[in-house]
Write a protein that holds these residues in place. Structure first.
Motif, PDB file in Angstrom:
ATOM      1  N   TYR A 216      39.307  41.174  42.756  1.00  0.00           N
ATOM      2  CA  TYR A 216      38.588  40.041  43.334  1.00  0.00           C
ATOM      3  C   TYR A 216      38.172  39.039  42.250  1.00  0.00           C
ATOM      4  O   TYR A 216      38.272  37.820  42.433  1.00  0.00           O
ATOM      5  CB  TYR A 216      37.346  40.527  44.086  1.00  0.00           C
ATOM      6  N   GLU A 221      43.510  37.102  46.819  1.00  0.00           N
ATOM      7  CA  GLU A 221      43.045  37.049  48.197  1.00  0.00           C
ATOM      8  C   GLU A 221      42.965  38.461  48.784  1.00  0.00           C
ATOM      9  O   GLU A 221      43.601  39.390  48.291  1.00  0.00           O
ATOM     10  CB  GLU A 221      43.998  36.197  49.043  1.00  0.00           C
ATOM     11  N   SER A 222      42.204  38.587  49.884  1.00  0.00           N
ATOM     12  CA  SER A 222      41.974  39.912  50.478  1.00  0.00           C
ATOM     13  C   SER A 222      43.270  40.571  50.934  1.00  0.00           C
ATOM     14  O   SER A 222      43.470  41.776  50.735  1.00  0.00           O
ATOM     15  CB  SER A 222      41.008  39.796  51.662  1.00  0.00           C
ATOM     16  N   GLU A 453      51.054  37.044  43.362  1.00  0.00           N
ATOM     17  CA  GLU A 453      50.803  36.748  44.771  1.00  0.00           C
ATOM     18  C   GLU A 453      52.062  36.240  45.465  1.00  0.00           C
ATOM     19  O   GLU A 453      52.293  36.546  46.646  1.00  0.00           O
ATOM     20  CB  GLU A 453      49.683  35.714  44.894  1.00  0.00           C
TER      21      GLU A 453
END
Length: 674
Positions: A216, A221-222, A453
């Protein structure tokens, strides 16, 4: 070609069969001692006799198999005595309980769940585990930690059994993990003493929480953190339901289940890193020991889940064979690792993951070499693609019967998905591991974070694209236990035929498939002719159902979740499921009569006698004793639409009038069969 060590495999199989029998046929302690001692003595005498002979006789193999059957029975029998005894008095009335938190389960939007051990008041009272469910509150108190002691004044309840036929049986699932009851509480109802002891399990949990915080802080991102944790740590509490379903429909759910695939990929990375020091004999031993220690360290980080324990145990056996330079069959090591795990915990045999992983490895070990040698490719890329195709195909052949039996669906694009995804899985796993290690040292720069990501997003988009092709997914496939057994026998006979080249195995393979088809036709025809009437249990709803000609008609005045009836639809091989909203107050059912009293409380019906079944719904305000005197029913049913206080009063009245009473909230769906 030598397939395996026949005597070793036979003894392992009989040991496993004995373990299964011990789980289902519990006996007294002294009987287990006699069985264990007798099996050991018989095996020793047979071994001493065989040493005087020039060759190993078939008689010795039979005696050894029977002896190992007895030993397996004793092992699981002792396990049952140690873990499956409970203090039934605690289920009868409230008492002061001292509990110890042993495991934290995945939370949901409403509750936190834990596994706790009930600490006995005396040494003569057995300890056992229960499910603790804490409702979310607005307090800032931290969640319970592993090792915390909890004091509560409460009665232990049984875990709810499924109320609709063929729903997931959570009670049975917990019992296979030695959990036999539940307590639901609010934080203000307990007294907690924080744990002062060092708990490796809690340390593992805290380490995973620290990894999440680091990710985090690096700006992930989650949904990306959820993917990283699922892929590397097996932690799925952040993973969305849609993502999970996408991987399931695409046939690559094994990517998110940390198991042998992940351990194998990490092993490849470790072998590459230790390759420079593995050239000498001493270096080979040192590297093998280091690799095994790192793998067990990874198992600790994941939390010693059954799938990780299976995989690391298997690779530990392989590493031992590598160090000792023994010509050990991979299949023999596979059976030995299964035996070791079942001796440690016989209840592993119940776990779907245990069955799927060993079926997949068995199929890969036996069928992959044969299939891979059939076609030769000149170029490296084509060789790798062919290898991945062979591994994927053989693994799916092994798990296909079990997948059909448990999940009742066939992802039509699973081969394509695995072929396109697995070659990059090593890169994806490496990127996730690197992101965890890097974020633990210092926040990851945006450039590299964006690269990580992008890789994750590409995987998620690809899996979602495949999963959205509904026309390639075959769902709600009927596959019975008899068909499962016959299909597994067919697979085994196919493997034997490939290696032994005996026509007997080919005939047995063909016969198993033919018999499976006969069983399918017989069972589906029987189900099609079956007629049933149901009074289902739905909270605050009244639902009845008629099953005939392979169709199920649900009658209710409320909206329904059709998903609750998918298990019934599959297991009963129903071709259609429809809903009607017009309900009558009287039904003739297979020569018997059922009369319904709803909230209107009207029950005078002239010239209809006798009433076999009386159904009370929507909490009618009636004097049940007077209703019984007028209608004289043979059995009274109360469904989930009634107030519990009403049901309790009705039950007492029925007991007084000596009439059987069925509450769907306690006993589940009421079924009348033709």
């Amino acid at each position: 070609m030598k397939l395996l060590n026949i005597p070793l495999i036979i003894t392992c199989l009989f040991l496993i069969i004995g373990i299964l029998l011990g789980l289902y046929l519990p006996v007294f302690q002294h009987t287990l001692v006699l069985i264990a001692v007798g099996s050991g003595v018989i095996l020793s005498l047979a071994f001493l006799y065989t040493k005087t002979q020039l060759t190993t006789s078939y008689l010795f193999m039979m005696v050894a198999a029977i002896s190992f059957l007895g030993l397996g029975f004793s092992i699981s029998g002792w396990h049952v005595l140690d873990h499956h005894q409970i203090n039934s008095d605690l289920f009868q009335e409230e008492s002061q309980l001292q509990l110890k938190i042993r495991k934290s389960l995945k939370p949901n939007p409403y509750t936190h769940n834990y596994i706790a051990e009930v600490i006995p008041e005396s040494r003569n009272t057995p300890a056992f585990h229960i499910l603790l469910t804490e409702f979310h509150s607005d307090s800032l108190l931290p969640h319970l930690r592993i090792g915390d002691q909890v004091f509560i004044q409460e009665k232990i309840e049984l875990v709810n059994a499924p109320k609709i036929p063929y729903q997931f049986n959570y009670r049975e699932f917990l019992e296979h993990q030695h959990v036999y009851g539940k307590i639901t509480f609010n934080r203000n109802e307990i007294v907690t003493i924080p744990s002062a002891e060092v708990s490796w399990t809690q340390y593992s949990v805290e380490l995973k929480q620290k990894i999440r915080r680091n990710l985090y802080q690096s700006g992930f991102e989650s949904k990306h953190i959820a993917f990283i944790e699922s892929l590397v740590l097996g932690k799925k509490d952040l993973l969305s339901k849609d993502t999970y379903q996408d991987f399931s429909k695409a046939g690559v759910l094994h990517v998110l289940a940390v198991s042998g695939l992940h351990v194998g990929l990490i092993l490849l990375i470790l072998l590459f890193l230790f390759k420079p020091i593995s050239k000498s004999k001493t270096g080979k031993i040192f590297s093998s020991i280091c690799i095994v220690m790192i793998l067990w360290g990874y198992a600790f980080l994941v939390g010693f889940t059954p799938s990780i324990i299976r995989a690391v145990t298997m690779f530990s056996f392989l590493s031992f064979a590598r160090i000792s330079k023994r010509d050990s069959s991979s299949l023999s090591l596979l059976f030995l690792s299964a035996v070791v795990l079942l001796i440690y915990n016989p209840c592993f045999i119940y776990q779907i993951g245990f069955q799927l992983s060993y079926a997949a490895v068995f199929s890969i070990v036996t069928l992959y070499p044969i299939l891979h040698e059939k076609i030769y490719f000149k170029y490296v890329v084509s060789k790798k693609a062919w290898s991945i195709f062979c591994v994927t195909l053989t693994a799916q052949l092994g798990v296909f019967p079990l997948s059909l039996y448990y999940f009742h669906q066939v992802p039509g694009l699973f081969l394509l998905t695995n072929l396109l995804l697995l070659p990059f899985l090593l890169l994806i796993l490496g990127a996730c591991l690197l992101s965890i290690i890097w974020s633990s040292i210092t926040p990851i720069p945006n450039l590299f974070k964006n690269v990580f990501e992008a890789i994750i997003e590409l995987v998620l988009d690809f899996v979602h694209l495949v999963a959205s092709q509904d026309q390639f997914i075959l769902e709600k496939v009927y596959f019975s236990p008899n068909m499962l057994v016959l299909s597994l026998i067919a697979l085994l006979m196919f493997v034997f035929f490939i290696y032994q080249k005996k026509w007997m195995y080919l005939w047995l393979f063909s016969g198993s498939l033919f018999l499976m088809e006969v069983v399918y036709l017989y069972e589906t025809d029987t189900l099609r002719k079956q007629k049933r009437f149901y009074v289902f249990h739905e909270h605050k709803k009244s639902v009845i159902g008629f099953q005939q000609h392979g169709k199920l008609t649900l009658v209710t005045s409320d909206s329904l979740r059709i998903k609750n009836y998918e298990g019934l639809e599959i297991k009963q091989h129903l071709k259609a499921l429809q809903i009607k909203n017009q309900k009558k107050n009287y039904y003739a059912i297979f020569g018997e009569s059922l009369f319904m009293i709803d909230s209107m409380g009207i029950y005078q019906i002239p010239e209809i006698a006798p009433i076999h079944y009386l159904l009370l719904e929507n909490s009618p305000k009636v004097n049940l004793e007077q209703v019984i005197n007028v209608l004289q029913p043979q059995l009274i049913i109360a469904d989930g639409s009634n107030y519990y206080s009403y049901v309790k009063r009705w039950r007492e009245t029925a007991l007084k009038k000596k009439i059987p009473f069925h509450h769907t909230g306690k006993k589940g769906t009421f079924v009348i069969e033709n």
